[in-house]
Write an enzyme that holds these catalytic residues in place. Structure first.
Site, PDB file in Angstrom:
ATOM      1  N   HIS A   1      22.025   5.613  41.386  1.00  0.00           N
ATOM      2  CA  HIS A   1      22.177   6.579  40.289  1.00  0.00           C
ATOM      3  C   HIS A   1      21.454   6.162  39.021  1.00  0.00           C
ATOM      4  O   HIS A   1      21.837   6.564  37.927  1.00  0.00           O
ATOM      5  CB  HIS A   1      23.653   6.773  39.959  1.00  0.00           C
ATOM      6  CG  HIS A   1      24.472   7.329  41.078  1.00  0.00           C
ATOM      7  ND1 HIS A   1      24.394   8.646  41.466  1.00  0.00           N
ATOM      8  CD2 HIS A   1      25.383   6.761  41.900  1.00  0.00           C
ATOM      9  CE1 HIS A   1      25.240   8.854  42.469  1.00  0.00           C
ATOM     10  NE2 HIS A   1      25.853   7.732  42.760  1.00  0.00           N
TER      11      HIS A   1
ATOM     12  N   CYS B   1      32.958   5.676  45.533  1.00  0.00           N
ATOM     13  CA  CYS B   1      31.626   5.125  45.283  1.00  0.00           C
ATOM     14  C   CYS B   1      31.614   3.622  45.504  1.00  0.00           C
ATOM     15  O   CYS B   1      30.654   3.078  46.027  1.00  0.00           O
ATOM     16  CB  CYS B   1      31.138   5.493  43.891  1.00  0.00           C
ATOM     17  SG  CYS B   1      30.341   7.106  43.919  1.00  0.00           S
TER      18      CYS B   1
ATOM     19  N   ARG C   1      36.721   9.689  42.952  1.00  0.00           N
ATOM     20  CA  ARG C   1      35.269   9.607  43.129  1.00  0.00           C
ATOM     21  C   ARG C   1      34.765   8.179  42.878  1.00  0.00           C
ATOM     22  O   ARG C   1      33.920   7.668  43.593  1.00  0.00           O
ATOM     23  CB  ARG C   1      34.593  10.610  42.200  1.00  0.00           C
ATOM     24  CG  ARG C   1      33.092  10.701  42.298  1.00  0.00           C
ATOM     25  CD  ARG C   1      32.594  11.242  43.614  1.00  0.00           C
ATOM     26  NE  ARG C   1      31.926  10.208  44.385  1.00  0.00           N
ATOM     27  CZ  ARG C   1      31.254  10.415  45.528  1.00  0.00           C
ATOM     28  NH1 ARG C   1      31.180  11.609  46.064  1.00  0.00           N
ATOM     29  NH2 ARG C   1      30.691   9.427  46.150  1.00  0.00           N
TER      30      ARG C   1
ATOM     31  N   CYS D   1      25.880   0.624  41.168  1.00  0.00           N
ATOM     32  CA  CYS D   1      25.848   2.083  40.998  1.00  0.00           C
ATOM     33  C   CYS D   1      24.415   2.524  40.721  1.00  0.00           C
ATOM     34  O   CYS D   1      23.951   3.550  41.210  1.00  0.00           O
ATOM     35  CB  CYS D   1      26.720   2.531  39.829  1.00  0.00           C
ATOM     36  SG  CYS D   1      28.421   1.960  39.883  1.00  0.00           S
TER      37      CYS D   1
END
Lengths: 205, 296
Positions: free
Chosen positions: B209, B257, B253, B205
């Site tokens: 991010h 992802c 979501r 992730c």
């Protein structure tokens, strides 16, 4: 023991012998690792073995992406040594085909058809050609790459090996290892080298 | 499953773009809603031109948020929450504790994930609601998990219920109880889940991010490690997604992802998803949650 476990075992010995930078707490990391074993299901082409770490991933995960210098150097050399260059020594292909590859973000997700070719995803992360304004910024701009860095044999070799295996130059790079994992083949990587280096490529105009 | 037959759900973009703001002025929601502030364009995107969809979205965001199709699901969810259903023929309103007592929905969404003693587990909102559906109402988890998210033109019941519950936390501050050691433990685990690199592209992730001001193509990537970034990842979920015209939850979501990350699929309502949500929503603690919304 297969090759991978021997490699990992050698790594952990090397790690024990070195003082690691203060790192994320091992307890929660192992709890997270346990969840990766129990809480996923295969879907489409995305099989469960994708969650297994290879040696590079294991080291980067354990050191918050900043492994000790001596380990990083050794493993980068190891990654670089596994880059396969074209037999005829020609590293530049056709920049037009490179542009098309750079545009395509397809590949490897569980909704992708595994029969179709994978794209380069390059514009997802990089500015490259002057016409494409929808580019990502996870990686540095590659606009004027060849103009700024040259297009001789050494640069060709660098660009080819960077795309083939970005970890050969920067162990915990955020950039995928396109050739190493078989996402892009020799021909495709040559086209991308041309996109970046060919003086005729719009990247260098 | 609800069949979405309302034309607004199908032709929503067109319908909303022509809808004058006045049409929505008298809705029940206008009364509780803070004045709409236009989102500031992120600095990273300011330097380059935006794509047509982004411009379109930003231009009409205010109108669209006033007439959010999420309200449809809110209403449906309220019905479902209050109706006697399942093998046991009880309602969630009379059996389900979201953290502040049976049937209490006000502020519950922004207080989750939290620890629930009856389940001896930390649960996020959607997982808790599904837990209640199974344990209190007698629904079958395996059935629910077969098609957990909206697709085609139907949305599962729990999506509507989550939307209803989330709406009862509109304009409240995120307050995940991180001082509870059991929640803190899951938060820390979630932080490690977000950092785990694997798969054909070596992504975690954090690849996308983990720092400020990055984009994939034209899409801004919130930095989930900071409160201001994490709230962007929380805001608007559950959300009505213009692309595809579906009402989707925060659990969805996370699922998508992992898809983008080229990982296999997380099991529905599993610990790994709760851990990520605890990390993300917990990081957004203190930030204002504006309620279910609309996503581009």
């Amino acid at each position: 023991m297969n090759k991978k476990t021997i490699f990992l075992a050698a790594l952990s010995t090397a790690l024990v012998a070195t003082t690691l930078p203060v790192q994320a707490d091992a307890i929660h990391r192992s709890k997270a690792n346990a969840l990766f074993k129990t809480d996923f299901q295969p879907r489409g082409q995305a099989s469960l073995d994708r969650l297994d770490e290879d040696g590079v991933q294991a080291i980067c995960n354990r050191t918050g992406n900043s492994p000790p210098e001596n380990i990083a150097k050794r493993l980068e050399a190891d990654q670089l040594a596994r880059v396969k260059y074209p037999a005829d020594g020609k590293l530049m292909g056709n920049w037009k085909e490179g542009e098309a590859l750079a545009q395509s973000g397809r590949g490897f997700t569980w909704t992708d058809n595994p029969g179709l070719p994978v794209g380069g995803n390059c514009y997802n992360c990089h500015q490259i050609g002057p016409k494409e304004i929808s580019f990502g910024t996870v990686g540095p701009s590659l606009f004027h790459f060849g103009r700024l860095r040259g297009h001789g044999a050494d640069m060709q070799k660098y660009a080819y090996s960077k795309i083939y295996n970005a970890k050969g130059h920067n162990l915990c790079s955020e950039m995928p290892r396109f050739g190493h994992v078989g996402a892009l083949n020799e021909e495709q990587i040559k086209h991308l080298v041309a996109l970046l280096l060919d003086p005729e490529s719009p990247v260098n105009k | 499953m609800i069949d979405i037959k309302y034309p607004i759900a199908l032709g929503v973009t067109a319908a909303l773009l022509v809808m004058p703001p006045a049409v929505t002025a008298g809705t029940k929601r206008a009364a509780v809603k803070a004045p709409t502030t236009k989102a500031k364009p992120a600095p990273a995107a300011a330097a380059v031109e935006k794509d047509a969809a982004t411009l379109d979205f930003e231009k009409h965001r205010a109108e669209m948020e006033d007439a959010s199709p999420a309200e449809l699901f809110e209403a449906k969810g309220e019905d479902l929450w209050k109706s006697k259903r399942g093998l046991k023929n009880v309602s969630l309103a009379e059996s389900c504790d979201l953290g502040s007592g049976i049937g209490v929905v006000g502020g519950a969404y922004v207080g989750m994930p939290r620890y629930f003693a009856d389940a001896d587990a930390v649960m996020d909102a959607e997982r808790r609601i599904v837990w209640c559906m199974v344990e209190k109402q007698g629904f079958n988890f395996a059935e629910i998990a077969k098609k957990p998210f909206a697709s085609g033109n139907s949305a599962p019941d729990q999506t509507s219920i989550v939307t209803y519950v989330a709406a009862q936390s509109r304009n409240m501050k995120i307050a995940v109880p991180l001082n509870d050691p059991r929640v803190r433990d899951v938060f820390e685990t979630g932080k490690e889940v977000a950092a785990y690199r694997a798969g054909p592209y070596d992504f975690s992730c954090n690849t996308c991010h983990g720092s400020d001001g990055k984009r994939i193509r034209m899409q801004n990537l919130p930095n989930l490690s900071k409160p201001e970034g994490a709230i962007i990842g929380v805001q608007g979920w559950p959300g009505y997604r213009m692309t595809g015209g579906l009402m989707l939850t925060h659990q969805w979501r996370m699922n998508d992802c992992f898809r983008q990350q080229r990982f296999p699929e997380p099991k529905y309502a599993s610990d790994v998803v709760t851990a990520l949500l605890t990390y993300m929503i917990g990081t957004a603690n203190g930030q204002l949650y504006k309620g279910p919304g609309i996503k581009r």
